[in-house]
Design a protein around this motif. Sequence first.
Motif, mmCIF file in Angstrom:
data_model
loop_
_atom_site.group_PDB
_atom_site.id
_atom_site.type_symbol
_atom_site.label_atom_id
_atom_site.label_comp_id
_atom_site.label_asym_id
_atom_site.label_seq_id
_atom_site.Cartn_x
_atom_site.Cartn_y
_atom_site.Cartn_z
ATOM 1 N N ARG A 5 -106.387 41.367 -44.114
ATOM 2 C CA ARG A 5 -106.172 42.808 -44.156
ATOM 3 C C ARG A 5 -105.730 43.236 -45.555
ATOM 4 N NH1 ARG A 5 -105.361 45.661 -39.018
ATOM 5 N NH2 ARG A 5 -104.246 47.251 -40.194
ATOM 6 N N LEU A 6 -106.298 44.349 -45.995
ATOM 7 C CA LEU A 6 -105.984 44.869 -47.323
ATOM 8 C C LEU A 6 -104.484 45.111 -47.481
ATOM 9 C CD1 LEU A 6 -106.663 46.075 -50.080
ATOM 10 C CD2 LEU A 6 -107.377 48.186 -48.918
ATOM 11 N N SER A 7 -103.851 45.680 -46.453
ATOM 12 C CA SER A 7 -102.418 45.977 -46.554
ATOM 13 C C SER A 7 -101.594 44.696 -46.718
ATOM 14 C CB SER A 7 -101.938 46.753 -45.329
ATOM 15 O OG SER A 7 -102.221 46.035 -44.141
ATOM 16 N N LYS A 8 -101.984 43.644 -46.009
ATOM 17 C CA LYS A 8 -101.272 42.370 -46.125
ATOM 18 C C LYS A 8 -101.445 41.790 -47.527
ATOM 19 C CE LYS A 8 -100.839 37.748 -44.125
ATOM 20 N NZ LYS A 8 -101.377 36.752 -43.166
ATOM 21 N N ARG A 9 -102.660 41.872 -48.057
ATOM 22 C CA ARG A 9 -102.926 41.342 -49.396
ATOM 23 C C ARG A 9 -102.146 42.123 -50.455
ATOM 24 N NH1 ARG A 9 -103.298 37.247 -52.591
ATOM 25 N NH2 ARG A 9 -104.798 37.449 -54.289
ATOM 26 N N MET A 10 -102.043 43.440 -50.286
ATOM 27 C CA MET A 10 -101.278 44.253 -51.242
ATOM 28 C C MET A 10 -99.808 43.848 -51.248
ATOM 29 S SD MET A 10 -103.080 47.934 -50.511
ATOM 30 C CE MET A 10 -101.950 48.917 -51.513
ATOM 31 N N SER A 17 -94.928 47.476 -49.991
ATOM 32 C CA SER A 17 -94.754 46.898 -48.656
ATOM 33 C C SER A 17 -96.013 47.172 -47.827
ATOM 34 C CB SER A 17 -93.541 47.516 -47.962
ATOM 35 O OG SER A 17 -93.809 48.866 -47.632
ATOM 36 N N ARG A 18 -96.143 46.512 -46.681
ATOM 37 C CA ARG A 18 -97.316 46.744 -45.829
ATOM 38 C C ARG A 18 -97.330 48.172 -45.290
ATOM 39 N NH1 ARG A 18 -98.831 41.431 -42.260
ATOM 40 N NH2 ARG A 18 -100.560 42.812 -41.729
ATOM 41 N N ARG A 19 -96.151 48.688 -44.956
ATOM 42 C CA ARG A 19 -96.073 50.074 -44.471
ATOM 43 C C ARG A 19 -96.534 51.043 -45.558
ATOM 44 N NH1 ARG A 19 -92.387 53.673 -45.301
ATOM 45 N NH2 ARG A 19 -90.890 52.180 -46.096
ATOM 46 N N GLU A 20 -96.069 50.807 -46.790
ATOM 47 C CA GLU A 20 -96.495 51.659 -47.902
ATOM 48 C C GLU A 20 -97.990 51.501 -48.161
ATOM 49 O OE1 GLU A 20 -92.329 51.599 -50.500
ATOM 50 O OE2 GLU A 20 -93.836 50.053 -50.784
ATOM 51 N N LYS A 57 -98.643 55.224 -57.918
ATOM 52 C CA LYS A 57 -97.614 54.783 -58.868
ATOM 53 C C LYS A 57 -96.551 55.853 -59.060
ATOM 54 C CE LYS A 57 -100.667 51.550 -61.249
ATOM 55 N NZ LYS A 57 -101.383 51.208 -62.483
ATOM 56 N N ALA A 58 -96.970 57.117 -59.040
ATOM 57 C CA ALA A 58 -96.013 58.222 -59.165
ATOM 58 C C ALA A 58 -95.098 58.268 -57.940
ATOM 59 C CB ALA A 58 -96.754 59.544 -59.325
ATOM 60 N N ALA A 59 -95.674 58.036 -56.758
ATOM 61 C CA ALA A 59 -94.869 58.028 -55.526
ATOM 62 C C ALA A 59 -93.847 56.897 -55.569
ATOM 63 C CB ALA A 59 -95.782 57.866 -54.313
ATOM 64 N N GLN A 60 -94.256 55.745 -56.099
ATOM 65 C CA GLN A 60 -93.329 54.623 -56.215
ATOM 66 C C GLN A 60 -92.202 54.941 -57.198
ATOM 67 O OE1 GLN A 60 -95.998 51.358 -57.199
ATOM 68 N NE2 GLN A 60 -95.805 50.552 -55.127
ATOM 69 N N ALA A 61 -92.528 55.610 -58.281
ATOM 70 C CA ALA A 61 -91.522 55.938 -59.295
ATOM 71 C C ALA A 61 -90.446 56.868 -58.739
ATOM 72 C CB ALA A 61 -92.194 56.569 -60.509
ATOM 73 N N ASP A 62 -90.820 57.682 -57.729
ATOM 74 C CA ASP A 62 -89.868 58.618 -57.134
ATOM 75 C C ASP A 62 -88.970 57.968 -56.091
ATOM 76 O OD1 ASP A 62 -90.704 60.730 -58.657
ATOM 77 O OD2 ASP A 62 -92.122 61.492 -57.167
ATOM 78 N N ARG A 63 -89.276 56.731 -55.697
ATOM 79 C CA ARG A 63 -88.466 56.060 -54.672
ATOM 80 C C ARG A 63 -87.178 55.527 -55.299
ATOM 81 N NH1 ARG A 63 -93.594 54.353 -51.650
ATOM 82 N NH2 ARG A 63 -93.529 55.967 -50.049
ATOM 83 N N VAL A 64 -86.087 55.658 -54.574
ATOM 84 C CA VAL A 64 -84.787 55.264 -55.127
ATOM 85 C C VAL A 64 -84.255 54.008 -54.449
ATOM 86 C CG1 VAL A 64 -84.182 57.629 -55.748
ATOM 87 C CG2 VAL A 64 -83.449 56.716 -53.524
ATOM 88 N N THR A 65 -83.367 53.331 -55.183
ATOM 89 C CA THR A 65 -82.594 52.211 -54.662
ATOM 90 C C THR A 65 -81.126 52.519 -54.911
ATOM 91 O OG1 THR A 65 -84.373 50.611 -54.993
ATOM 92 C CG2 THR A 65 -82.125 49.734 -54.901
ATOM 93 N N VAL A 135 -88.800 46.297 -53.759
ATOM 94 C CA VAL A 135 -87.415 45.822 -53.878
ATOM 95 C C VAL A 135 -87.019 45.050 -52.626
ATOM 96 C CG1 VAL A 135 -85.003 46.543 -54.052
ATOM 97 C CG2 VAL A 135 -86.732 47.659 -55.468
ATOM 98 N N ALA A 136 -87.337 45.607 -51.462
ATOM 99 C CA ALA A 136 -86.992 44.948 -50.197
ATOM 100 C C ALA A 136 -87.643 43.567 -50.108
ATOM 101 C CB ALA A 136 -87.423 45.816 -49.023
ATOM 102 N N LYS A 137 -88.915 43.473 -50.466
ATOM 103 C CA LYS A 137 -89.619 42.190 -50.392
ATOM 104 C C LYS A 137 -88.984 41.183 -51.341
ATOM 105 C CE LYS A 137 -94.249 40.140 -50.603
ATOM 106 N NZ LYS A 137 -94.002 39.050 -51.568
ATOM 107 N N HIS A 138 -88.606 41.644 -52.538
ATOM 108 C CA HIS A 138 -88.011 40.754 -53.535
ATOM 109 C C HIS A 138 -86.669 40.205 -53.042
ATOM 110 C CE1 HIS A 138 -87.058 39.058 -57.408
ATOM 111 N NE2 HIS A 138 -85.998 39.828 -57.549
ATOM 112 N N LEU A 139 -85.893 41.050 -52.361
ATOM 113 C CA LEU A 139 -84.549 40.643 -51.951
ATOM 114 C C LEU A 139 -84.519 39.882 -50.628
ATOM 115 C CD1 LEU A 139 -82.327 43.728 -52.889
ATOM 116 C CD2 LEU A 139 -82.882 41.704 -54.253
#
Length: 243
Positions: A5-10, A17-20, A57-65, A135-139
């Motif tokens: 699945r494309l989402s899994k490969r991403m 993440s797969r949801r994203e 990429k713009a949507a990712q840049a707007d996500r906060v941690t 970030v979640a996947k990395h941690l």
Amino acid sequence: MEPIRLSKRMAELGLCSRREADEYIAKGWVKVDGKIVDVLGSKVTPDQTITLEPSAKAAQADRVTVLINKPVGYVSGQAEDGYQPAVVLFKPENQWEGDDSGIRFAPAHLRGLAPAGRLDIDSVGLLVLTQDGRVAKHLIGADSQVEKEYLVRVSGKLSEDGLRKLNHGLSLDGEKLKPARVWWQNEDQLRFILKEGKKRQIRRMCELVGLQVVGLKRIRIGRMMLGNLPTGKWRYLKSGETF
């Protein structure tokens, strides 16, 4: 090569993440070998090239941690047994005055904000909440190698080879634990460095060698230190800061 699945490969590639991934695919923000793929459930082979459109990429840049110094009495995730989740602390009046990220609080930052790792109700210290699947996947991903460091106050008498066992040699839930680094910080406090996070792991490890945990504080996740972030306060992860 077997298609997946494309989402899994991403997610495997660390793009999101797969949801994203499903969100980006549905919006037409994903290209495979230069062509937009917008059908959920699409499959790819590992040799195909996957890229994100600028909108993704713009949507990712707007996500906060967010880094929170969690007090006792809050759970990390969903509310349980009448206890509130730590995310309720994420409000403007609790933002640390020393936060120099330049990010202004916005209600949109609450959307999809989730803990990246556990810190049980009786424990305090550094807790990470993030909107960013990378970030979640990395941690907390299955192959994460990120260190978590704790100060652990204990009581009881350590078994003769207890310290050696804490470093390597214990099992929980029928599985051998990964090697840890554990040493005495002072006469009643141990310092733990782990690369995994089973439920109540440190408390259970200590019980196996004759100790009871009196207090537990997480002071570091990867490169990020708790530092002088006050109890109950939070700050944004700054641009350029990484775990």
